[in-house]
Design an enzyme around this catalytic site. Structure first.
Site, PDB file in Angstrom:
ATOM      1  N   HIS A 128       1.455  11.038 -40.566  1.00 36.23           N
ATOM      2  CA  HIS A 128       2.870  10.854 -40.925  1.00 36.23           C
ATOM      3  C   HIS A 128       3.812  11.738 -40.123  1.00 36.23           C
ATOM      4  O   HIS A 128       5.031  11.536 -40.167  1.00 36.23           O
ATOM      5  CB  HIS A 128       3.094  11.126 -42.413  1.00 36.23           C
ATOM      6  CG  HIS A 128       2.433  10.146 -43.328  1.00 36.23           C
ATOM      7  ND1 HIS A 128       2.583   8.782 -43.198  1.00 36.23           N
ATOM      8  CD2 HIS A 128       1.616  10.327 -44.402  1.00 36.23           C
ATOM      9  CE1 HIS A 128       1.878   8.167 -44.144  1.00 36.23           C
ATOM     10  NE2 HIS A 128       1.276   9.087 -44.881  1.00 36.23           N
ATOM     11  N   HIS A 167      -2.002   4.271 -46.310  1.00 32.60           N
ATOM     12  CA  HIS A 167      -0.594   4.462 -45.959  1.00 32.60           C
ATOM     13  C   HIS A 167      -0.398   4.218 -44.463  1.00 32.60           C
ATOM     14  O   HIS A 167      -1.272   4.542 -43.662  1.00 32.60           O
ATOM     15  CB  HIS A 167      -0.131   5.883 -46.298  1.00 32.60           C
ATOM     16  CG  HIS A 167      -0.322   6.257 -47.724  1.00 32.60           C
ATOM     17  ND1 HIS A 167      -1.448   6.932 -48.162  1.00 32.60           N
ATOM     18  CD2 HIS A 167       0.449   6.046 -48.813  1.00 32.60           C
ATOM     19  CE1 HIS A 167      -1.357   7.136 -49.477  1.00 32.60           C
ATOM     20  NE2 HIS A 167      -0.215   6.596 -49.888  1.00 32.60           N
TER      21      HIS A 167
END
Length: 314
Positions: A128, A167
């Protein structure tokens, strides 16, 4: 163990967020270690030593301003980075650099032929983190740094990154979105944090076509995820021709995870690994480095990571 499978797992990786109530907790590393031991794999693996990534290493993907921000926030004793939602403790800058540097050392082992492939059980995870911002549970983008390091240090022309975390790896996508030399492939639950990774996000400029996203609904599993690898990614790699394959190995896409609702089983992770290894064998001389991302149910993380490493080790 020449041309075998190597493991990166340093006790220091437990120290990030120690004592903090957080899903990305030190016990995750213990779970991976226990899973490998129980499966009889630990004794079969070579070892990669961790090393601290230098600022020069980190600047391959991150801005100098962001490095200063991490340093300042950690030194100030803040509970999280000011760039967003990343929890930190007083040693997080040091441990994150040790995680990233360890992954780069694993790339060195694979690119110089001392190992066929490697699994990096590191914390904190990385996918991320963008060039300018820590997000999620991530400080430095380990897999992105690995790709750039392979290109700079070892002359890799093209690199494939396969991200099967539940994710979307928004940071990895963002870093390479206009770059035709790094192909980013992701399967991820949609909708879910961080809200990126639509199917029409395929790259921009010179990088158009080098990003491939499969946003999938909750409940998706083997058919959808392995199918995307076999039917879409594998054919695309015939043209792309990577010199190195990297995996963002998120085991939060396993059934029963605390943060996701995918349904992959341990056998599915083994078969996914074999499918990606086939791409590496066909295109990249077998060169593959896998890096731990998510996986928050400790029992599931233990068995899924063991299935993954078992497939890597053959």
């Amino acid at each position: 163990m020449e041309r075998g499978t190597m493991l990166l797992m340093d006790p220091a990786y437990r120290e990030h967020l120690a004592g903090r109530q957080h899903p990305e907790r030190p016990e995750r590393l213990d779970a991976v270690a226990a899973g490998l031991e129980h499966a009889g794999l630990a004794a079969r693996l070579g070892r990669v030593e961790a090393r601290a990534a230098t600022d020069d290493d980190l600047l391959l993907c991150h801005t100098r301003e962001y490095l200063r921000t991490v340093e300042r926030d950690v030194n100030a004793g803040l509970p999280y980075l000011t760039t967003g939602d990343t929890d930190i403790t007083p040693n997080s800058r040091e441990i994150a650099a040790l995680a990233a540097g360890g992954v780069l050392h694993a790339v060195d082992q694979v690119m110089t032929g001392q190992a066929r492939n490697a699994f990096c059980a590191v914390r904190p995870p990385g996918h991320h983190a963008t060039a300018r911002r820590g997000m999620g549970f991530c400080v430095f983008n380990n897999v992105a740094l690995a790709a750039r390091h392979a290109q700079r240090r070892h002359g890799a022309g093209r690199v494939l990154i396969v991200d099967w975390d539940v994710h979307h790896g928004n940071g990895t996508q963002d870093i390479f979105y206009t770059d035709p030399t790094v192909f980013f492939f992701s399967t991820h639950q949609w909708p879910l944090y961080p809200g990126t990774g639509r199917a029409d996000e395929t790259g921009d400029g010179a990088g158009r076509g080098a990003t491939m996203n499969f946003p999938l609904p909750a409940g998706s599993g083997r058919k959808e995820i392995l199918g995307a690898v076999e039917k879409s990614l594998a054919p695309a790699m015939e043209d792309f021709g990577p010199d190195l394959v990297l995996i963002s190995a998120g085991f939060d896409s396993r059934m029963g995870d605390l943060l996701g609702r995918f349904t992959l089983t341990d056998r599915d992770f083994a078969d996914l690994t074999l499918a990606v290894m086939e791409i590496a064998d066909r295109c990249a001389g077998g060169r593959l480095v896998s890096t731990l991302e998510g996986g928050y149910d400790l029992g599931g993380l233990a068995t899924a990571s063991a299935a993954h490493v078992g497939a890597l080790a053959g």
